[in-house]
Design a protein around this motif. Structure first.
Motif, short mmCIF file in Angstrom:
data_model
loop_
_atom_site.label_atom_id
_atom_site.label_comp_id
_atom_site.label_asym_id
_atom_site.label_seq_id
_atom_site.Cartn_x
_atom_site.Cartn_y
_atom_site.Cartn_z
N VAL A 96 1.05 -1.48 -0.26
CA VAL A 96 0.21 0.18 -0.20
C VAL A 96 1.12 1.32 -0.30
N ALA A 97 1.90 1.21 0.59
CA ALA A 97 2.70 2.81 0.79
C ALA A 97 2.93 2.59 -0.49
N SER A 98 3.89 1.62 -1.22
CA SER A 98 4.62 1.74 -2.15
C SER A 98 3.48 1.94 -3.65
N ASN A 99 1.95 1.60 -3.32
CA ASN A 99 1.50 2.40 -4.51
C ASN A 99 0.29 4.03 -4.07
N ILE A 100 0.81 4.41 -2.75
CA ILE A 100 0.52 5.56 -2.78
C ILE A 100 1.70 6.54 -2.90
N ALA A 101 2.80 6.05 -3.01
CA ALA A 101 3.53 6.93 -3.26
C ALA A 101 3.72 7.07 -5.21
N PHE A 102 3.60 5.53 -5.69
CA PHE A 102 3.27 5.61 -6.87
C PHE A 102 2.13 6.36 -7.80
N PHE A 103 1.37 6.41 -7.34
CA PHE A 103 -0.42 7.41 -7.46
C PHE A 103 0.37 8.91 -7.48
N SER A 104 0.46 8.90 -5.93
CA SER A 104 1.25 10.14 -6.04
C SER A 104 2.05 10.95 -7.32
N GLU A 105 2.98 10.30 -7.93
CA GLU A 105 3.59 10.17 -8.62
C GLU A 105 3.04 10.71 -9.63
N VAL A 106 2.13 9.74 -10.16
CA VAL A 106 1.24 9.72 -11.29
C VAL A 106 0.22 11.54 -11.01
N LEU A 107 -0.48 11.18 -10.01
CA LEU A 107 -1.42 12.01 -10.00
C LEU A 107 -1.44 13.21 -9.96
N ARG A 108 0.21 13.66 -10.04
CA ARG A 108 0.47 15.28 -10.04
C ARG A 108 0.59 15.73 -11.42
N SER A 109 -0.02 15.22 -12.60
CA SER A 109 0.34 15.28 -13.52
C SER A 109 -1.21 15.31 -14.14
N CYS A 110 -2.44 15.48 -12.89
CA CYS A 110 -3.39 14.95 -13.56
C CYS A 110 -3.95 16.25 -12.95
N SER A 111 -5.59 16.82 -13.15
CA SER A 111 -6.29 17.97 -12.85
C SER A 111 -7.50 17.13 -12.38
N ASN A 112 -8.05 17.98 -11.49
CA ASN A 112 -9.70 17.60 -11.09
C ASN A 112 -10.39 15.62 -12.01
N VAL A 113 -9.59 14.89 -10.98
CA VAL A 113 -9.89 13.58 -10.87
C VAL A 113 -10.74 13.38 -9.74
N SER A 114 -11.77 13.22 -10.12
CA SER A 114 -13.03 12.56 -9.15
C SER A 114 -13.88 11.77 -8.60
N SER A 115 -13.39 10.78 -10.20
CA SER A 115 -14.04 9.35 -10.88
C SER A 115 -13.02 8.53 -11.31
N ILE A 116 -12.72 6.82 -10.59
CA ILE A 116 -11.41 6.71 -11.48
C ILE A 116 -12.65 4.74 -11.19
N LEU A 117 -11.66 4.52 -12.51
CA LEU A 117 -12.50 2.81 -12.47
C LEU A 117 -10.96 2.20 -13.09
N GLU A 118 -10.33 0.96 -12.39
CA GLU A 118 -9.11 0.02 -12.64
C GLU A 118 -9.35 -1.23 -12.83
N LEU A 119 -9.87 -1.72 -14.81
CA LEU A 119 -9.39 -2.85 -14.73
C LEU A 119 -8.61 -3.82 -13.95
N GLY A 120 -8.78 -4.82 -13.01
CA GLY A 120 -8.14 -5.81 -13.06
C GLY A 120 -7.89 -5.06 -11.96
N THR A 121 -8.82 -5.13 -10.91
CA THR A 121 -8.80 -5.00 -9.44
C THR A 121 -7.69 -5.59 -8.36
N ASN A 122 -7.95 -6.72 -8.22
CA ASN A 122 -7.26 -7.66 -7.74
C ASN A 122 -7.53 -7.83 -6.18
N ARG A 123 -7.07 -7.72 -5.34
CA ARG A 123 -7.92 -7.29 -3.94
C ARG A 123 -7.95 -5.85 -3.32
#
Length: 207
Positions: free
Chosen positions: A29-56
């Motif tokens: 979870v910690a590594s994923n938080i760091a990962f998505f923090s980096e990705v979301l820096r390049s996005c704006s106004n993201v209020s809904s998300i869909l993941e294809l292949g969610t696993n747990r």
């Protein structure tokens, strides 16, 4: 009803159950938080998300931490993994194949992370179409990269893991997609490792 591919049967069954048990814990979870923090820096106004292949739900867990008010959705083939993800309580996860997921509305961001590599190559264009149709604005692909398609033996199994330029193929298929940001996260990162993931953030542009 569409028959499942060999790859889908593989992940729906015992091997998929073992994967669910193997991949869990606070470090993920910690590594994923760091990962998505980096990705979301390049996005704006993201209020809904869909993941294809969610696993747990490890990715959705991280995204909920970063965007607690976001509307989170997932798709997961393995029933055990889907149940665990739905028990998180803040995401709606549909059980079934991503190829069969009925897209009823678009989200600001659609993504896969470590999923396209396990799909039958002949069905990739259908997976790309699902990602494209589901997104209102951003598409994220986080997978193993190779400039040309190559198969890799996966935990003693053939035909279950493929590397290629997934993002490049999507960019060629959909001219309105533009590459916004990309990066790589090394499995030996001393703080927040990922499994040698190459990620590509794309954005839809009209005209």
């Amino acid at each position: 009803m569409r028959p499942l591919t060999e790859q889908e049967q593989f992940w729906q069954g015992e091997f998929g159950d073992e994967y669910v048990s193997r991949n869990q814990g606070d470090d993920w979870v910690a590594s994923n938080i760091a990962f998505f923090s980096e990705v979301l820096r390049s996005c704006s106004n993201v209020s809904s998300i869909l993941e294809l292949g969610t696993n747990r739900g490890l990715n959705l867990h991280a995204l909920h931490t970063l965007l607690p008010d976001a509307d989170l959705h997932g798709v997961e083939l393995n029933s055990q993994a889907c149940d665990i993800a739905n028990q998180l309580g803040y995401a709606q996860v549909w059980q079934g194949s991503l190829f069969d997921y009925p897209i009823t509305h678009q989200t600001d961001l659609s993504f896969t992370k470590g999923v396209l590599i396990h799909l039958a190559p002949e069905l990739l264009e259908k997976a790309y179409a699902q990602l494209y149709r589901a997104s209102r604005r951003y598409i994220l692909i986080a997978e193993y990269y190779n400039p040309s398609p190559v198969e890799v033996r996966y935990r003693g199994n053939d035909g279950k893991l493929f590397k290629r330029d997934f993002a490049g193929e999507m960019l060629d298929l959909y001219p309105d997609l533009k590459l916004k940001k990309y990066g790589f996260i090394y499995r030996r990162d001393p703080v927040f490792p990922q499994d040698d993931i190459c990620w590509f953030l794309m954005e839809k542009h009209a005209g």
